[in-house]
Motif scaffolding. Structure first.
Motif, PDB file in Angstrom:
ATOM      1  N   PHE A   1       0.893  -1.286  -0.172  1.00 43.26           N
ATOM      2  CA  PHE A   1      -0.030  -0.029   0.080  1.00 43.26           C
ATOM      3  C   PHE A   1       0.778   1.137  -0.153  1.00 43.26           C
ATOM      4  CE2 PHE A   1      -3.150  -3.154   1.112  1.00 43.26           C
ATOM      5  CZ  PHE A   1      -4.362  -2.611   0.407  1.00 43.26           C
ATOM      6  N   PHE A   2       2.243   1.214   0.534  1.00 40.77           N
ATOM      7  CA  PHE A   2       2.945   2.258   0.331  1.00 40.77           C
ATOM      8  C   PHE A   2       3.381   2.746  -0.940  1.00 40.77           C
ATOM      9  CE2 PHE A   2       7.272   4.147   1.834  1.00 40.77           C
ATOM     10  CZ  PHE A   2       6.863   5.408   1.800  1.00 40.77           C
ATOM     11  N   LEU A   3       3.760   1.566  -1.643  1.00 41.46           N
ATOM     12  CA  LEU A   3       4.047   1.674  -2.949  1.00 41.46           C
ATOM     13  C   LEU A   3       3.091   2.181  -3.893  1.00 41.46           C
ATOM     14  CD1 LEU A   3       6.081   1.179  -5.353  1.00 41.46           C
ATOM     15  CD2 LEU A   3       5.204  -1.284  -5.430  1.00 41.46           C
ATOM     16  N   LEU A   4       1.716   1.525  -3.560  1.00 39.81           N
ATOM     17  CA  LEU A   4       0.695   2.039  -4.385  1.00 39.81           C
ATOM     18  C   LEU A   4       0.257   3.309  -4.250  1.00 39.81           C
ATOM     19  CD1 LEU A   4      -1.951   1.491  -6.075  1.00 39.81           C
ATOM     20  CD2 LEU A   4      -3.195   0.768  -4.013  1.00 39.81           C
ATOM     21  N   THR A   5       0.431   4.096  -3.005  1.00 40.26           N
ATOM     22  CA  THR A   5       0.090   5.397  -2.698  1.00 40.26           C
ATOM     23  C   THR A   5       1.101   6.495  -3.242  1.00 40.26           C
ATOM     24  OG1 THR A   5       0.896   5.147  -0.490  1.00 40.26           O
ATOM     25  CG2 THR A   5      -1.616   4.859  -0.724  1.00 40.26           C
ATOM     26  N   THR A   6       2.237   5.748  -3.223  1.00 44.17           N
ATOM     27  CA  THR A   6       3.376   6.556  -3.833  1.00 44.17           C
ATOM     28  C   THR A   6       3.236   6.743  -5.359  1.00 44.17           C
ATOM     29  OG1 THR A   6       4.989   5.903  -1.945  1.00 44.17           O
ATOM     30  CG2 THR A   6       5.798   6.920  -3.902  1.00 44.17           C
ATOM     31  N   ILE A   7       2.884   5.707  -5.842  1.00 50.96           N
ATOM     32  CA  ILE A   7       2.851   5.926  -7.317  1.00 50.96           C
ATOM     33  C   ILE A   7       1.593   6.892  -7.868  1.00 50.96           C
ATOM     34  CG2 ILE A   7       1.744   4.424  -9.277  1.00 50.96           C
ATOM     35  CD1 ILE A   7       3.401   2.103  -8.229  1.00 50.96           C
ATOM     36  N   LEU A   8       0.398   6.747  -6.975  1.00 52.19           N
ATOM     37  CA  LEU A   8      -0.677   7.712  -7.108  1.00 52.19           C
ATOM     38  C   LEU A   8      -0.245   8.949  -6.906  1.00 52.19           C
ATOM     39  CD1 LEU A   8      -3.644   5.537  -5.355  1.00 52.19           C
ATOM     40  CD2 LEU A   8      -3.054   5.956  -7.900  1.00 52.19           C
ATOM     41  N   ALA A   9       0.566   9.033  -6.003  1.00 52.53           N
ATOM     42  CA  ALA A   9       1.027  10.429  -5.555  1.00 52.53           C
ATOM     43  C   ALA A   9       1.868  10.981  -6.761  1.00 52.53           C
ATOM     44  CB  ALA A   9       1.729  10.710  -4.131  1.00 52.53           C
ATOM     45  N   LEU A  10       2.758  10.228  -7.142  1.00 56.84           N
ATOM     46  CA  LEU A  10       3.817  10.456  -8.427  1.00 56.84           C
ATOM     47  C   LEU A  10       2.835  10.935  -9.443  1.00 56.84           C
ATOM     48  CD1 LEU A  10       6.408  10.726  -9.251  1.00 56.84           C
ATOM     49  CD2 LEU A  10       6.381   8.319 -10.243  1.00 56.84           C
ATOM     50  N   ALA A  11       1.849  10.285  -9.825  1.00 54.69           N
ATOM     51  CA  ALA A  11       0.744  10.490 -11.036  1.00 54.69           C
ATOM     52  C   ALA A  11       0.224  11.827 -10.738  1.00 54.69           C
ATOM     53  CB  ALA A  11      -0.276   9.435 -11.323  1.00 54.69           C
ATOM     54  N   VAL A  12      -0.299  12.278  -9.686  1.00 58.41           N
ATOM     55  CA  VAL A  12      -1.072  13.393  -9.307  1.00 58.41           C
ATOM     56  C   VAL A  12      -0.386  14.514  -9.332  1.00 58.41           C
ATOM     57  CG1 VAL A  12      -2.336  14.745  -7.570  1.00 58.41           C
ATOM     58  CG2 VAL A  12      -3.089  12.309  -8.077  1.00 58.41           C
ATOM     59  N   GLY A  13       1.112  14.474  -8.383  1.00 55.72           N
ATOM     60  CA  GLY A  13       1.884  15.380  -8.393  1.00 55.72           C
ATOM     61  C   GLY A  13       2.957  15.850  -9.454  1.00 55.72           C
ATOM     62  N   GLY A  14       2.811  14.872 -10.529  1.00 62.60           N
ATOM     63  CA  GLY A  14       3.859  15.136 -11.637  1.00 62.60           C
ATOM     64  C   GLY A  14       4.865  14.294 -11.575  1.00 62.60           C
ATOM     65  N   LEU A  15       5.268  13.622 -12.824  1.00 59.80           N
ATOM     66  CA  LEU A  15       6.483  12.947 -12.777  1.00 59.80           C
ATOM     67  C   LEU A  15       7.880  13.289 -12.807  1.00 59.80           C
ATOM     68  CD1 LEU A  15       5.376  10.674 -15.953  1.00 59.80           C
ATOM     69  CD2 LEU A  15       5.219  10.132 -13.750  1.00 59.80           C
ATOM     70  N   GLN A  16       7.782  14.632 -12.787  1.00 58.79           N
ATOM     71  CA  GLN A  16       9.112  15.508 -12.557  1.00 58.79           C
ATOM     72  C   GLN A  16       9.532  15.155 -10.920  1.00 58.79           C
ATOM     73  OE1 GLN A  16       6.199  16.863 -13.352  1.00 58.79           O
ATOM     74  NE2 GLN A  16       5.822  18.470 -11.892  1.00 58.79           N
ATOM     75  N   THR A  17       8.635  14.723 -10.105  1.00 66.30           N
ATOM     76  CA  THR A  17       8.960  14.631  -8.573  1.00 66.30           C
ATOM     77  C   THR A  17       9.473  13.374  -8.410  1.00 66.30           C
ATOM     78  OG1 THR A  17       6.781  13.830  -8.017  1.00 66.30           O
ATOM     79  CG2 THR A  17       6.999  16.439  -8.139  1.00 66.30           C
ATOM     80  N   TRP A  18       9.444  12.486  -9.283  1.00 70.07           N
ATOM     81  CA  TRP A  18      10.028  11.180  -9.058  1.00 70.07           C
ATOM     82  C   TRP A  18      11.408  10.889  -8.396  1.00 70.07           C
ATOM     83  CZ3 TRP A  18      14.226   8.489 -10.573  1.00 70.07           C
ATOM     84  CH2 TRP A  18      15.081   8.933 -11.626  1.00 70.07           C
ATOM     85  N   PRO A  19      12.490  11.729  -8.705  1.00 68.01           N
ATOM     86  CA  PRO A  19      13.744  11.373  -7.838  1.00 68.01           C
ATOM     87  C   PRO A  19      13.667  11.826  -6.185  1.00 68.01           C
ATOM     88  CG  PRO A  19      14.260  13.004  -9.683  1.00 68.01           C
ATOM     89  CD  PRO A  19      12.884  12.906  -9.582  1.00 68.01           C
ATOM     90  N   GLN A  20      12.778  12.650  -5.677  1.00 69.36           N
ATOM     91  CA  GLN A  20      12.608  13.097  -4.530  1.00 69.36           C
ATOM     92  C   GLN A  20      11.697  11.971  -4.015  1.00 69.36           C
ATOM     93  OE1 GLN A  20      11.987  15.036  -7.170  1.00 69.36           O
ATOM     94  NE2 GLN A  20      13.061  17.094  -6.436  1.00 69.36           N
ATOM     95  N   ARG A  21      10.594  11.525  -4.516  1.00 77.12           N
ATOM     96  CA  ARG A  21       9.757  10.634  -3.911  1.00 77.12           C
ATOM     97  C   ARG A  21      10.257   9.137  -4.063  1.00 77.12           C
ATOM     98  NH1 ARG A  21       4.648  12.666  -3.248  1.00 77.12           N
ATOM     99  NH2 ARG A  21       4.015  14.322  -4.483  1.00 77.12           N
ATOM    100  N   LEU A  22      11.128   8.805  -4.905  1.00 76.75           N
ATOM    101  CA  LEU A  22      11.872   7.622  -4.932  1.00 76.75           C
ATOM    102  C   LEU A  22      12.893   7.606  -3.608  1.00 76.75           C
ATOM    103  CD1 LEU A  22      12.761   4.929  -6.035  1.00 76.75           C
ATOM    104  CD2 LEU A  22      14.533   5.961  -7.555  1.00 76.75           C
ATOM    105  N   THR A  23      13.639   8.670  -3.385  1.00 74.30           N
ATOM    106  CA  THR A  23      14.432   8.922  -2.204  1.00 74.30           C
ATOM    107  C   THR A  23      13.544   8.618  -0.984  1.00 74.30           C
ATOM    108  OG1 THR A  23      15.915   9.943  -3.496  1.00 74.30           O
ATOM    109  CG2 THR A  23      15.845  10.051  -0.910  1.00 74.30           C
ATOM    110  N   ALA A  24      12.449   9.262  -0.901  1.00 78.33           N
ATOM    111  CA  ALA A  24      11.452   9.403   0.144  1.00 78.33           C
ATOM    112  C   ALA A  24      10.916   7.816   0.359  1.00 78.33           C
ATOM    113  CB  ALA A  24      10.587  10.188   0.218  1.00 78.33           C
ATOM    114  N   PHE A  25      10.698   7.245  -0.616  1.00 79.31           N
ATOM    115  CA  PHE A  25      10.074   5.981  -0.542  1.00 79.31           C
ATOM    116  C   PHE A  25      11.206   4.874   0.037  1.00 79.31           C
ATOM    117  CE2 PHE A  25       9.333   1.566  -2.120  1.00 79.31           C
ATOM    118  CZ  PHE A  25       8.239   1.421  -2.013  1.00 79.31           C
ATOM    119  N   VAL A  26      12.106   4.938  -0.232  1.00 74.47           N
ATOM    120  CA  VAL A  26      13.448   3.963  -0.138  1.00 74.47           C
ATOM    121  C   VAL A  26      13.580   4.290   1.568  1.00 74.47           C
ATOM    122  CG1 VAL A  26      15.625   3.221   0.047  1.00 74.47           C
ATOM    123  CG2 VAL A  26      14.520   3.728  -1.863  1.00 74.47           C
TER     124      VAL A  26
END
Length: 362
Positions: A72-97
């Motif tokens: 569920f953490f992965l699912l909500t992170t993917i949804l947040a990435l889709a809503v917030g914009g793909l340009q935020t993926w480096p920060q979200r990936l670091t935060a996810f790990v």
């Protein structure tokens, strides 16, 4: 059934506490809920017996927490990435790990926009401490030393720097703070259980009155706590410290005693049996509904909040019921043991082996 019903009542209160629409429209509700609704879940988990204190049992328990957390953490992170914009993926990936490995509310919120995931790492941390305490006693470490460690952790938790909580795995500062209240709750419950068997009505009335007094004291004083960020009182505020440990203990005991009377126990036990999946999925439904409300220009009134609450409860419960009804999904998302999860991941290979064995026998 009373314990399952208590879990059901608590999960419904947690969904209510995460409904910002209702909280904005009802003064004092947030303070009342945040003083005990999540806190009490740790107490209930701690009171349940552990049959074996070995490494396999510990691994199974961690699997029960961290596998659904990952899904569920992965699912909500993917949804947040889709809503917030793909340009935020480096920060979200670091935060996810960081969020998955450390589990603090800061990192889970940074990755997914939802901080409530901290609960499962903290529950894992409390489980680790429970096992460590038992192993320490079995190794003949003085019980007094174990007790003093729990006491010091409780008294000093409120002084923990934010950076320590942010970077400590398993939310251990929160788990350390909770050990003493959990032990106190177990001791109190044993006494209340005996008292209830002799004088059920008097015991329930006494606990109810005590709970009412304690909650009123907190509301009148304006004191509260936020467990997710360890905004709790320390030895520097002894009255508030003890008050906010007593409130969840007494409130939780009242719920268990109340459900022992049979009042609504079956209904709430249904939610309790699915509480983990309801907890993990409810925020997804809430965020989706609030976005629909904003798009439709629906005012955030109390009535709208209540409708959203009902839909979130229904949607997350239905999802939990569906997942629990499909064996392979249940074993993949909420496995009971490490071996169950591992074998489910390799189900194709295991199926092929079974077929080969059957063919060889024929």
């Amino acid at each position: 059934m009373a314990v399952d019903a208590t879990k059901g009542a608590l999960i419904l209160l947690i969904i209510l506490g995460h409904n910002t629409i209702i909280l904005r429209n009802v003064d004092g509700l947030r303070q009342f809920l945040y003083n005990w609704h999540v806190y009490a879940f740790f107490l209930v988990a701690f009171m349940l017996p552990v049959r074996r204190y070995d490494w396999r049992s510990l691994l199974d328990r961690l699997t029960r927490y961290y596998v659904p957390f990952l899904v569920f953490f992965l699912l909500t992170t993917i949804l947040a990435l889709a809503v917030g914009g793909l340009q935020t993926w480096p920060q979200r990936l670091t935060a996810f790990v960081n969020g998955y490995l450390i589990g603090s509310a800061y990192w889970t919120e940074s990755a997914s926009g939802a901080r409530y995931f901290w609960f499962l790492p903290a529950l894992a941390g409390l489980t680790l401490l429970r096992y460590a305490g038992r192993w320490a006693i079995d190794a003949r470490v003085p019980r007094a030393l174990v007790a003093l460690t729990a006491l010091a952790s409780f008294l000093l938790a409120g002084l923990t720097p934010e950076e320590v909580l942010r970077w400590t795995p398993f939310a251990l500062p929160i788990a350390l703070y909770l050990v003493l209240p959990c032990l106190a709750f177990v001791a109190l419950w044993r006494w209340l259980d005996q008292a209830y068997q002799k004088q059920p009505g008097t015991t329930l009335a006494g606990v109810a009155a005590t709970a009412a007094i304690l909650n009123a004291m907190a509301i009148i004083s304006g004191s509260t706590l936020i467990l997710a960020s360890l905004q709790v009182y320390s030895v520097a505020q002894p009255v508030e410290l003890l008050l906010h440990a007593a409130i969840p203990i007494v409130n939780c005991a009242f719920l268990i005693l109340l459900f022992r009377t049979g009042a609504g126990a079956k209904v709430f036990a249904f939610f309790g049996n699915h509480s983990l999946l309801i907890f993990l999925s409810h925020q997804i439904f809430f965020v989706a509904l609030t976005r629909v409300m904003r798009a439709a220009d629906v005012p955030p009134s109390l009535a709208a909040g209540l409708v959203v609450y009902g839909v979130v409860v229904a949607g997350s419960t239905l999802l939990a019921f569906v997942i629990a009804g499909i064996p392979i999904l249940q074993r993949l998302i909420i496995p009971r043991t490490w071996n169950e999860w591992r074998d489910t991941l390799h189900w194709r290979r295991n199926t092929r082996k079974s077929r080969d064995s059957a063919a060889a026998e024929n």
